[in-house]
Design a protein around this motif. Structure first.
Motif, PDB file in Angstrom:
ATOM      1  N   SER A   8     115.192  57.343 -65.854  1.00 53.66           N
ATOM      2  CA  SER A   8     115.369  57.659 -64.431  1.00 53.66           C
ATOM      3  C   SER A   8     114.152  58.374 -63.865  1.00 53.66           C
ATOM      4  CB  SER A   8     116.626  58.513 -64.224  1.00 53.66           C
ATOM      5  OG  SER A   8     117.785  57.807 -64.587  1.00 53.66           O
ATOM      6  N   LEU A   9     113.576  59.271 -64.661  1.00 50.70           N
ATOM      7  CA  LEU A   9     112.389  60.002 -64.217  1.00 50.70           C
ATOM      8  C   LEU A   9     111.203  59.057 -64.046  1.00 50.70           C
ATOM      9  CD1 LEU A   9     112.656  63.247 -66.384  1.00 50.70           C
ATOM     10  CD2 LEU A   9     113.067  63.026 -63.928  1.00 50.70           C
ATOM     11  N   ARG A  10     111.099  58.080 -64.939  1.00 44.83           N
ATOM     12  CA  ARG A  10     110.011  57.101 -64.819  1.00 44.83           C
ATOM     13  C   ARG A  10     110.178  56.246 -63.559  1.00 44.83           C
ATOM     14  NH1 ARG A  10     110.375  53.850 -69.857  1.00 44.83           N
ATOM     15  NH2 ARG A  10     111.930  55.256 -70.689  1.00 44.83           N
ATOM     16  N   ILE A  11     111.418  55.898 -63.259  1.00 44.04           N
ATOM     17  CA  ILE A  11     111.673  55.110 -62.059  1.00 44.04           C
ATOM     18  C   ILE A  11     111.423  55.959 -60.807  1.00 44.04           C
ATOM     19  CG2 ILE A  11     113.410  53.804 -60.777  1.00 44.04           C
ATOM     20  CD1 ILE A  11     112.275  52.509 -63.360  1.00 44.04           C
ATOM     21  N   LYS A  12     111.727  57.237 -60.885  1.00 47.39           N
ATOM     22  CA  LYS A  12     111.451  58.137 -59.757  1.00 47.39           C
ATOM     23  C   LYS A  12     109.949  58.207 -59.491  1.00 47.39           C
ATOM     24  CE  LYS A  12     112.560  62.743 -57.985  1.00 47.39           C
ATOM     25  NZ  LYS A  12     113.241  64.036 -58.272  1.00 47.39           N
ATOM     26  N   ASP A  13     109.156  58.277 -60.560  1.00 48.94           N
ATOM     27  CA  ASP A  13     107.694  58.269 -60.409  1.00 48.94           C
ATOM     28  C   ASP A  13     107.232  56.932 -59.834  1.00 48.94           C
ATOM     29  OD1 ASP A  13     104.883  59.280 -61.128  1.00 48.94           O
ATOM     30  OD2 ASP A  13     104.980  57.397 -62.248  1.00 48.94           O
ATOM     31  N   LEU A  14     107.846  55.857 -60.287  1.00 49.88           N
ATOM     32  CA  LEU A  14     107.506  54.527 -59.779  1.00 49.88           C
ATOM     33  C   LEU A  14     107.848  54.411 -58.296  1.00 49.88           C
ATOM     34  CD1 LEU A  14     106.330  51.927 -61.028  1.00 49.88           C
ATOM     35  CD2 LEU A  14     108.680  51.145 -61.364  1.00 49.88           C
ATOM     36  N   SER A  15     108.949  55.040 -57.902  1.00 52.61           N
ATOM     37  CA  SER A  15     109.347  55.047 -56.497  1.00 52.61           C
ATOM     38  C   SER A  15     108.280  55.711 -55.633  1.00 52.61           C
ATOM     39  CB  SER A  15     110.688  55.760 -56.335  1.00 52.61           C
ATOM     40  OG  SER A  15     111.072  55.811 -54.985  1.00 52.61           O
ATOM     41  N   ALA A  16     107.735  56.831 -56.130  1.00 51.04           N
ATOM     42  CA  ALA A  16     106.679  57.528 -55.390  1.00 51.04           C
ATOM     43  C   ALA A  16     105.434  56.644 -55.270  1.00 51.04           C
ATOM     44  CB  ALA A  16     106.337  58.839 -56.091  1.00 51.04           C
ATOM     45  N   ARG A  17     105.105  55.919 -56.331  1.00 49.39           N
ATOM     46  CA  ARG A  17     103.960  55.001 -56.296  1.00 49.39           C
ATOM     47  C   ARG A  17     104.187  53.899 -55.252  1.00 49.39           C
ATOM     48  NH1 ARG A  17     100.459  55.006 -60.717  1.00 49.39           N
ATOM     49  NH2 ARG A  17     100.977  56.483 -62.373  1.00 49.39           N
ATOM     50  N   SER A  18     105.418  53.406 -55.204  1.00 51.55           N
ATOM     51  CA  SER A  18     105.743  52.341 -54.255  1.00 51.55           C
ATOM     52  C   SER A  18     105.603  52.833 -52.820  1.00 51.55           C
ATOM     53  CB  SER A  18     107.171  51.839 -54.506  1.00 51.55           C
ATOM     54  OG  SER A  18     107.539  50.869 -53.566  1.00 51.55           O
ATOM     55  N   ARG A  19     106.069  54.031 -52.546  1.00 46.79           N
ATOM     56  CA  ARG A  19     105.956  54.587 -51.190  1.00 46.79           C
ATOM     57  C   ARG A  19     104.495  54.769 -50.795  1.00 46.79           C
ATOM     58  NH1 ARG A  19     110.951  56.433 -49.545  1.00 46.79           N
ATOM     59  NH2 ARG A  19     112.492  56.590 -51.221  1.00 46.79           N
ATOM     60  N   HIS A  20     103.677  55.234 -51.757  1.00 44.54           N
ATOM     61  CA  HIS A  20     102.248  55.414 -51.487  1.00 44.54           C
ATOM     62  C   HIS A  20     101.585  54.061 -51.236  1.00 44.54           C
ATOM     63  CE1 HIS A  20      97.966  56.188 -52.494  1.00 44.54           C
ATOM     64  NE2 HIS A  20      98.207  57.351 -51.898  1.00 44.54           N
ATOM     65  N   ALA A  21     101.992  53.062 -52.041  1.00 45.29           N
ATOM     66  CA  ALA A  21     101.409  51.730 -51.887  1.00 45.29           C
ATOM     67  C   ALA A  21     101.764  51.115 -50.536  1.00 45.29           C
ATOM     68  CB  ALA A  21     101.884  50.815 -53.016  1.00 45.29           C
ATOM     69  N   SER A  22     102.944  51.450 -50.024  1.00 49.35           N
ATOM     70  CA  SER A  22     103.349  50.916 -48.721  1.00 49.35           C
ATOM     71  C   SER A  22     102.362  51.304 -47.629  1.00 49.35           C
ATOM     72  CB  SER A  22     104.747  51.429 -48.346  1.00 49.35           C
ATOM     73  OG  SER A  22     105.729  50.905 -49.212  1.00 49.35           O
ATOM     74  N   LEU A  23     101.699  52.435 -47.823  1.00 47.02           N
ATOM     75  CA  LEU A  23     100.743  52.933 -46.827  1.00 47.02           C
ATOM     76  C   LEU A  23      99.310  52.493 -47.109  1.00 47.02           C
ATOM     77  CD1 LEU A  23     102.076  56.606 -46.530  1.00 47.02           C
ATOM     78  CD2 LEU A  23     102.573  54.689 -45.005  1.00 47.02           C
ATOM     79  N   HIS A  24      98.999  52.244 -48.395  1.00 51.81           N
ATOM     80  CA  HIS A  24      97.588  52.056 -48.750  1.00 51.81           C
ATOM     81  C   HIS A  24      97.253  50.723 -49.422  1.00 51.81           C
ATOM     82  CE1 HIS A  24      96.866  56.274 -47.737  1.00 51.81           C
ATOM     83  NE2 HIS A  24      97.933  56.577 -48.433  1.00 51.81           N
ATOM     84  N   ALA A  25      98.241  50.046 -50.022  1.00 52.23           N
ATOM     85  CA  ALA A  25      97.949  48.792 -50.722  1.00 52.23           C
ATOM     86  C   ALA A  25      97.978  47.632 -49.726  1.00 52.23           C
ATOM     87  CB  ALA A  25      98.956  48.558 -51.842  1.00 52.23           C
ATOM     88  N   LEU A  26      96.830  47.046 -49.470  1.00 50.27           N
ATOM     89  CA  LEU A  26      96.729  46.010 -48.443  1.00 50.27           C
ATOM     90  C   LEU A  26      96.721  44.601 -49.014  1.00 50.27           C
ATOM     91  CD1 LEU A  26      94.024  47.694 -46.161  1.00 50.27           C
ATOM     92  CD2 LEU A  26      96.522  47.853 -46.007  1.00 50.27           C
TER      93      LEU A  26
END
Length: 358
Positions: A8-26
């Motif tokens: 669950s903690l790994r998925i929580k970290d992955l969730s944060a990466r996904s949110r960051h990517a939504s703003l920066h991954a083009l």
């Protein structure tokens, strides 16, 4: 299966990466680097081992030569999962994934994943063997999920990977999803066949067209009441002695949040807070839904942020109770309720407000 808390903690970290990517991954490549590779790692696969995770996998299909699928994951040296990525800016609902569909038929894989770095769609060949189903049997949103979905996702970890059990679960999930879609439709507008079926159990006369129209709203209301009572029962278990350890901890956390205020928060306000959490659990992690009491009303926020209001409880009057709901412009509208359980009547509005903060 690996400890679910660690997963669950790994998925929580992955969730944060996904949110960051939504703003920066083009681009698609940026999405792969920011989210997809960490996701494969989170499932326990070695992204640096080419015998386990093969990028740009080639599987010629008929006259199509040299086309590549983004990743092929091998278990016991056999291809088990094919993965196709899309940019995080692309909705999977409109994405073309014909490549994944074609490769599925010639590769030995029984599972395929389509992802844009936020949504992760899982496919198999439940309908027709060696032919990828047109619809996913499981969809996971990295930015909005619940504990039950994490448990389902945990099935795909390398350490506990068992194809037979995954396919059995996939079949069950597909039927559950289809049944849920049907029942959801009946909840809002029961069709004639459904009304006629229920009507035969409760009405002694002939089910004429006019009788069916009379029964339709009654059956719809009964379905609403059943769902409300079922959620109510689950909350009552949380308050009672039958609560599991996890439920007891969740209740204690909710009560601790309320006790942080010097103002006396009533039992009704506490119960109403848990009702909102129960409704919101389908939209956001419940820990993001917070309470803050004041002298004249009790406020519910997301992330304890004044700019993210959800609703307000006006329970101080001895004769009347109200709930204040907020629209997209954060304009509040008050509604009269007889008791905190009536908040379920506004579940759709509360879910919509919470979705705006996901």
């Amino acid at each position: 299966m690996e400890d679910i808390l660690d997963f669950s903690l790994r998925i929580k970290d992955l969730s944060a990466r996904s949110r960051h990517a939504s703003l920066h991954a083009l681009t698609e490549e940026a999405t792969k680097t920011a989210v997809l590779l960490p996701m494969i790692q989170a499932l326990g696969f070695d992204v640096f081992n080419l015998e386990e995770v093969t990028p740009e996998y080639i599987a010629d299909v008929g006259i199509k030569k040299g086309e590549k699928i983004d990743f092929a994951i091998k278990i016991d040296k056999k291809i088990a999962i094919l993965i196709e990525a899309k940019p995080i800016s692309v909705s999977l609902g409109t994405a073309q994934y014909s490549q994944l569909y074609r490769y599925f038929g010639v590769a030995s894989a029984r599972l395929a994943i389509l992802t844009n770095g936020r949504e992760v769609w899982f496919f198999s060949d439940i309908d027709e063997k060696n032919k990828m189903d047109k619809r996913p049997f499981f969809m996971f949103d990295l930015q909005s999920y619940d504990e039950h979905q994490v448990l389902e996702l945990a099935r795909f970890q390398k350490s506990s990977f068992a194809m037979d059990s995954i396919l059995e679960a996939a079949s069950n999930l597909k039927f559950v999803k289809s049944a849920a879609t049907f029942l959801k439709k009946q909840l809002s507008t029961p069709d004639d066949d459904f009304v006629r079926y229920v009507g035969k159990q409760i009405y002694d006369g002939t089910l004429t067209k006019s009788v069916i129209e009379q029964l339709r709203p009654a059956i719809s209301s009964a379905l609403d009441e059943l769902i409300r009572n079922r959620i109510q029962d689950k909350l009552n278990v949380t308050f009672g002695q039958e609560a599991t350890q996890a439920e007891q901890q969740a209740e204690k956390k909710a009560v601790d949040e309320i006790k942080t205020s010097d103002i006396d928060t009533t039992a009704e306000e506490t119960f109403a807070f848990l009702v909102v959490k129960a409704i919101g659990s389908k939209v956001l992690p419940v820990e993001r839904i917070t309470i803050r009491d004041a002298k004249s009303y009790c406020s519910i926020f997301v992330d304890d942020n004044n700019r993210k209001p959800v609703c307000r409880f006006y329970f101080n009057s001895k004769t009347t109770k109200h709930i204040g709901l907020f629209d997209e412009q954060k304009i509040e509208t008050r509604h009269h309720i007889a008791e905190p359980a009536d908040i379920y009547k506004f579940a759709k509005e509360i879910e919509q407000t919470l979705s705006g903060y996901s």
